[in-house]
Design a protein around this motif. Structure first.
Motif, PDB file in Angstrom:
ATOM      1  N   ARG A 190      30.584  97.480  31.273  1.00 24.80           N
ATOM      2  CA  ARG A 190      29.934  98.132  31.095  1.00 24.80           C
ATOM      3  C   ARG A 190      28.638  97.785  29.746  1.00 24.80           C
ATOM      4  N   LYS A 191      29.804  98.203  28.966  1.00 24.29           N
ATOM      5  CA  LYS A 191      29.136  97.869  26.938  1.00 24.29           C
ATOM      6  C   LYS A 191      28.471  96.169  26.966  1.00 24.29           C
ATOM      7  N   TRP A 192      29.323  95.288  27.538  1.00 17.52           N
ATOM      8  CA  TRP A 192      29.877  93.921  27.525  1.00 17.52           C
ATOM      9  C   TRP A 192      28.446  93.634  28.499  1.00 17.52           C
ATOM     10  N   ILE A 193      28.073  93.400  29.961  1.00 20.26           N
ATOM     11  CA  ILE A 193      26.910  93.740  30.886  1.00 20.26           C
ATOM     12  C   ILE A 193      26.090  94.356  30.071  1.00 20.26           C
ATOM     13  N   ASP A 194      25.921  95.388  29.808  1.00 20.51           N
ATOM     14  CA  ASP A 194      25.164  95.731  29.365  1.00 20.51           C
ATOM     15  C   ASP A 194      23.458  95.339  27.924  1.00 20.51           C
ATOM     16  N   MET A 195      24.973  95.075  27.330  1.00 20.49           N
ATOM     17  CA  MET A 195      24.402  93.353  25.539  1.00 20.49           C
ATOM     18  C   MET A 195      23.939  92.948  26.877  1.00 20.49           C
ATOM     19  N   ALA A 196      24.678  92.144  27.190  1.00 19.99           N
ATOM     20  CA  ALA A 196      24.400  90.510  28.122  1.00 19.99           C
ATOM     21  C   ALA A 196      22.832  91.292  29.473  1.00 19.99           C
TER      22      ALA A 196
END
Length: 208
Positions: free
Chosen positions: A147-153
């Protein structure tokens, strides 16, 4: 559960000259007396080899030594870990009462055969539940990381393409489908490329 591996921090009872009363209090003697097949060692390398045939490990160690041993044993083979709490091990563990040690049960020299049986049985169930909890925890942490990587992207796409978060999510989803990748893998690539470009831009600015 009939085959047990006993771990010592001193020479196993089978290799020491003990008085009959002392030998009778050793885990090897007590467990064999009640019908269990027992092997014993104080070597981590040897234990990693012997553990293949064991149903559980019995640790005759101070509490402070268990964490290191358990990590090594569970790396070789996941299995229930039970603490042999005799007078010496208990006395050597007084300073470790607050330590977070993962053990699945407790055995003592005074236990009868049925008591040992039930301690091992309950320890086995506790081990299964502990492993299940650890697996669920790892899955949850994995989803949080994704979820962290998706939100950053999404934030990067919103900035670069001037789109909403919902639109950025759709872009990620479509790119993942087109490339036949997981969305988190696409998101991670976007974030890392963006970070690399930002680092190169900062280096270029410093040279000027």
């Amino acid at each position: 559960m009939r085959t047990l591996l006993v771990i010592h921090n001193r020479t196993p009872a089978s290799e020491r000259s003990l008085s009959p009363s002392s030998k009778a209090r050793s885990p090897e003697f007590a467990l064999r007396t009640h019908g269990y097949s027992v092997s014993a060692t104080l070597s981590q390398d040897q234990a990693s080899q012997m553990i293949a045939n064991a149903d559980a490990a019995v640790l005759q160690l101070p509490i402070a030594s268990i964490k290191e041993w358990s990590a090594r044993l569970l790396q070789a083979k996941p299995l229930p870990l039970l603490w042999w709490c005799d007078e010496d091990a208990a006395a050597e563990s007084l300073e470790a009462c607050e330590d977070d040690i993962a053990i699945d049960g407790l055995l003592t020299p005074s236990m009868s055969g049925p008591e040992i049986h039930w301690a091992l049985h309950i320890g086995s169930k506790q081990f299964v539940e502990r492993r299940q909890w650890q697996s669920e925890r790892e899955q949850l942490l994995g989803r949080i990381e994704e979820r962290k990587w998706i939100d950053m992207a999404k934030s990067i796409l919103c900035e670069l393409k001037n789109v909403t978060e919902s639109e950025a999510y759709d872009i990620l989803r479509k790119q993942a489908m087109n490339e036949r990748k997981r969305m988190v893998d696409v998101a991670t690539s976007i974030v890392k490329v963006y970070q690399l470009l930002q680092e190169n831009k900062e280096r270029g600015a410093k040279r000027r």
